[in-house]
Scaffold this motif. Sequence first.
Motif, PDB file in Angstrom:
ATOM      1  N   LEU A   1       2.872   1.938  12.203  1.00 13.45           N
ATOM      2  CA  LEU A   1       2.804   2.211  10.751  1.00 13.45           C
ATOM      3  C   LEU A   1       3.894   3.213  10.349  1.00 13.45           C
ATOM      4  N   LEU A   2       4.072   4.232  11.196  1.00 11.28           N
ATOM      5  CA  LEU A   2       5.104   5.249  10.925  1.00 11.28           C
ATOM      6  C   LEU A   2       6.500   4.631  10.949  1.00 11.28           C
ATOM      7  N   ILE A   3       6.745   3.796  11.978  1.00 14.03           N
ATOM      8  CA  ILE A   3       8.069   3.162  12.101  1.00 14.03           C
ATOM      9  C   ILE A   3       8.324   2.270  10.884  1.00 14.03           C
ATOM     10  N   PHE A   4       7.332   1.453  10.579  1.00 10.42           N
ATOM     11  CA  PHE A   4       7.458   0.511   9.456  1.00 10.42           C
ATOM     12  C   PHE A   4       7.654   1.277   8.141  1.00 10.42           C
ATOM     13  N   GLY A   5       6.861   2.331   7.976  1.00 11.47           N
ATOM     14  CA  GLY A   5       6.974   3.157   6.765  1.00 11.47           C
ATOM     15  C   GLY A   5       8.344   3.814   6.663  1.00 11.47           C
ATOM     16  N   SER A   6       8.878   4.277   7.819  1.00 15.88           N
ATOM     17  CA  SER A   6      10.196   4.930   7.822  1.00 15.88           C
ATOM     18  C   SER A   6      11.285   3.950   7.412  1.00 15.88           C
ATOM     19  N   ILE A   7      11.185   2.710   7.910  1.00 19.70           N
ATOM     20  CA  ILE A   7      12.200   1.699   7.559  1.00 19.70           C
ATOM     21  C   ILE A   7      12.189   1.462   6.043  1.00 19.70           C
ATOM     22  N   ILE A   8      10.992   1.335   5.497  1.00 20.23           N
ATOM     23  CA  ILE A   8      10.871   1.105   4.039  1.00 20.23           C
ATOM     24  C   ILE A   8      11.455   2.295   3.275  1.00 20.23           C
ATOM     25  N   LEU A   9      11.097   3.495   3.703  1.00 15.24           N
ATOM     26  CA  LEU A   9      11.594   4.696   3.008  1.00 15.24           C
ATOM     27  C   LEU A   9      13.115   4.815   3.119  1.00 15.24           C
TER      28      LEU A   9
ATOM     29  N   ASN B   1      -7.241   5.032  20.743  1.00 16.62           N
ATOM     30  CA  ASN B   1      -6.999   3.585  20.837  1.00 16.62           C
ATOM     31  C   ASN B   1      -6.151   3.067  19.687  1.00 16.62           C
ATOM     32  N   LYS B   2      -6.119   3.829  18.594  1.00 13.61           N
ATOM     33  CA  LYS B   2      -5.400   3.341  17.417  1.00 13.61           C
ATOM     34  C   LYS B   2      -4.054   4.028  17.222  1.00 13.61           C
ATOM     35  N   ILE B   3      -3.653   4.822  18.212  1.00 16.95           N
ATOM     36  CA  ILE B   3      -2.376   5.537  18.096  1.00 16.95           C
ATOM     37  C   ILE B   3      -1.209   4.551  17.999  1.00 16.95           C
ATOM     38  N   ASN B   4      -1.288   3.438  18.772  1.00 21.72           N
ATOM     39  CA  ASN B   4      -0.190   2.450  18.727  1.00 21.72           C
ATOM     40  C   ASN B   4      -0.017   1.890  17.306  1.00 21.72           C
ATOM     41  N   ILE B   5      -1.154   1.674  16.624  1.00 24.33           N
ATOM     42  CA  ILE B   5      -1.090   1.158  15.254  1.00 24.33           C
ATOM     43  C   ILE B   5      -0.482   2.217  14.337  1.00 24.33           C
ATOM     44  N   PHE B   6      -0.874   3.469  14.583  1.00 18.72           N
ATOM     45  CA  PHE B   6      -0.361   4.566  13.769  1.00 18.72           C
ATOM     46  C   PHE B   6       1.158   4.704  13.943  1.00 18.72           C
ATOM     47  N   ILE B   7       1.615   4.579  15.198  1.00 15.79           N
ATOM     48  CA  ILE B   7       3.067   4.677  15.461  1.00 15.79           C
ATOM     49  C   ILE B   7       3.804   3.520  14.771  1.00 15.79           C
TER      50      ILE B   7
ATOM     51  N   ALA C   1       0.840  -1.203   0.000  1.00 14.90           N
ATOM     52  CA  ALA C   1       0.000   0.000   0.000  1.00 14.90           C
ATOM     53  C   ALA C   1       0.872   1.249   0.000  1.00 14.90           C
ATOM     54  N   LEU C   2       1.916   1.238   0.852  1.00 12.97           N
ATOM     55  CA  LEU C   2       2.824   2.397   0.918  1.00 12.97           C
ATOM     56  C   LEU C   2       3.499   2.636  -0.429  1.00 12.97           C
ATOM     57  N   LYS C   3       3.976   1.549  -1.048  1.00  9.02           N
ATOM     58  CA  LYS C   3       4.670   1.674  -2.336  1.00  9.02           C
ATOM     59  C   LYS C   3       3.748   2.267  -3.393  1.00  9.02           C
ATOM     60  N   ILE C   4       2.502   1.850  -3.365  1.00  8.27           N
ATOM     61  CA  ILE C   4       1.559   2.346  -4.380  1.00  8.27           C
ATOM     62  C   ILE C   4       1.173   3.791  -4.095  1.00  8.27           C
ATOM     63  N   ILE C   5       0.889   4.096  -2.822  1.00 13.73           N
ATOM     64  CA  ILE C   5       0.491   5.468  -2.464  1.00 13.73           C
ATOM     65  C   ILE C   5       1.617   6.454  -2.778  1.00 13.73           C
ATOM     66  N   LEU C   6       2.868   6.038  -2.498  1.00 12.49           N
ATOM     67  CA  LEU C   6       3.996   6.939  -2.730  1.00 12.49           C
ATOM     68  C   LEU C   6       4.487   6.914  -4.183  1.00 12.49           C
ATOM     69  N   GLY C   7       3.850   6.100  -5.002  1.00  9.60           N
ATOM     70  CA  GLY C   7       4.196   6.089  -6.428  1.00  9.60           C
ATOM     71  C   GLY C   7       5.475   5.341  -6.742  1.00  9.60           C
ATOM     72  N   ILE C   8       5.944   4.497  -5.794  1.00  7.11           N
ATOM     73  CA  ILE C   8       7.169   3.717  -6.048  1.00  7.11           C
ATOM     74  C   ILE C   8       6.813   2.500  -6.894  1.00  7.11           C
TER      75      ILE C   8
END
Lengths: 219, 361
Positions: B120-128, B112-118, A203-210
């Motif tokens: 998600l942010l960590i996971f997204g940062s690793i990918i980026l 209640n969903k802040i933990n999921i959001f955090i 989902a991230l890859k698609i949203i960010l256009g990667i």
Amino acid sequence: MKRKFPLFLVFIFGILGIIPFLIPHPVVQNTDDFLRNNLLRILAAFALVLGLGSLLKVHMDKIKRKRQNWQYSWILIISFIISSIIGLFGGVAGTGPLPTSIGSFPFDIQTLYENIIVPLGSTMFALLAFFMASASYRAFRARSFEATLLLAASFIVMLGIIPFGDRISHHLPSLAQWIMNVPNVAGQRGILFGVALGTIATALKIILGIERAWLGGGE
Amino acid sequence: MIAIFLTALFGLAPPSNTTAYDTPNDGGGSITVEWQLSPDDAILEGYEIYRSEDGIDFKKVGFIGKNRRVYKDETEDGKKYFYKVAAVIDTARAYSEATGGVVSSAQWIDLNKINIFIALLIFGSIILYFIYHARRGKEFYLREIAGLKAVDDAVGRATEMGKPILYCLGLGYVEDIATIASLNILGEVAKKCAQYDTKLICPNADPIVYTVAREIVKESYTKVGRPDAFDPDSVYFLTRSQFAYAAGVDGIMMRERPATNFFVGWFYAESLILAETGAATGAIQIAGTDALAQLPFFVTACDYTLIGEELYAASAYISKEPLLLGAIKGEDWGKLIIGTVLLIASVIGLLTKLPVLSIFK
């Protein structure tokens, strides 16, 4: 522009898809509901017209070029036209302006669905039993260590869930249950774990256009 | 019986400490009422909840069984409400004190969903982070996935035999992640088909998926410089009906005898019907799905099966594009970190009384 616009749309709607998960406010929830249930349905209706157009085009072409089994395409086209007329003008349950019964013989779209489509679907579904038998035969041939393990596990589970298994040994049903509850569930959870994380990453890859393969690739 | 008689004689004890508050983390329209159980809870029928808009005239709005101390009332946002709770036994009622006025309102953030959001942010940062390094030219190793390695061979085999390739996207909708992953793979397979001049057949079960698939195949042919080779009738809509789709695809397999069948996407019970028919025609079969219930069928009847996340990695694997490979690497590290956190938290949770497991709620 041809590529940037779809990417921009995906980014916007991707973010709009995430936001309602975190924000319970009705403004956000109602917008999400509108996008999913109203806008998507309108799009689906247009896509259905395109889809049916494609189906008819393929079969018309088949008849025109007299390709293999082209005669069957006539059945599809004639059935399509008849059911469309009955459905559009006769209503779902024969409530439309077009009469959908001759004496006590109804042919409204609901009756056609219940008496033609449902039995045909059931027939196809019933074939599954035979396919399962042939697939099991192939899977259970002990050609390798993994296949032998599969054969042994399935043999225990099959014996364990029938009364005869209990007659052989009182431990067999609980062993079968253990196989189903422990190694089986552990494996499934492992796959689910990967699926969940893979879903986020995709989902991230698609949203960010990667990930752009859905655009047919290219820059 | 005696207890009920004595209670009727000496009076019923009401619930105490009644409080009402706007239900947190919701979209409004709800007030939560809480109370301490009546000392006579064991012999009660339950509790009646009374509501008033002026603090004087109370009307019954709900009933809840004994030994329960929370009630969620549906309300109109912006209006002030007062509550009372009554312990109930037969015709006897013992009312609690009325609460202060409470107004319900919609919240902007679900805490209640802040933990999921955090997470998600960590996971997204690793990918980026890994994508950034891939962009700078770092090469990443990706383990071999047999099913994807076979894609080239499968297309080559079809070319040599002069037979078509069948690509099924399953019954999923365009918003399903398995369908999206399958569309990504379709783009790469279509490119190879265009390069080798191999016929591609792609019947679809959903009109939106069909529209997208058609554009993807068309773009892929254009991308490899063969727009003229694209046959608009190669991608078409078949039917939305599950078993009619299975029958239609089975018919295609028996008539066209494709050299390779791809079953990639979301499937239901038709998976085995498709895969077994394909096996009977002698085609090489590559399947991929994240539908757990269908995986055993595909593993049994197909030559290669992409299991769960392998399906999502497929596009990166086939295209070998550095940015996509970077994302896969990030995904793997994310899994390692989350797996480690789960393991450590589980061990701490099992060995101590620390509330570590609550972070996963």
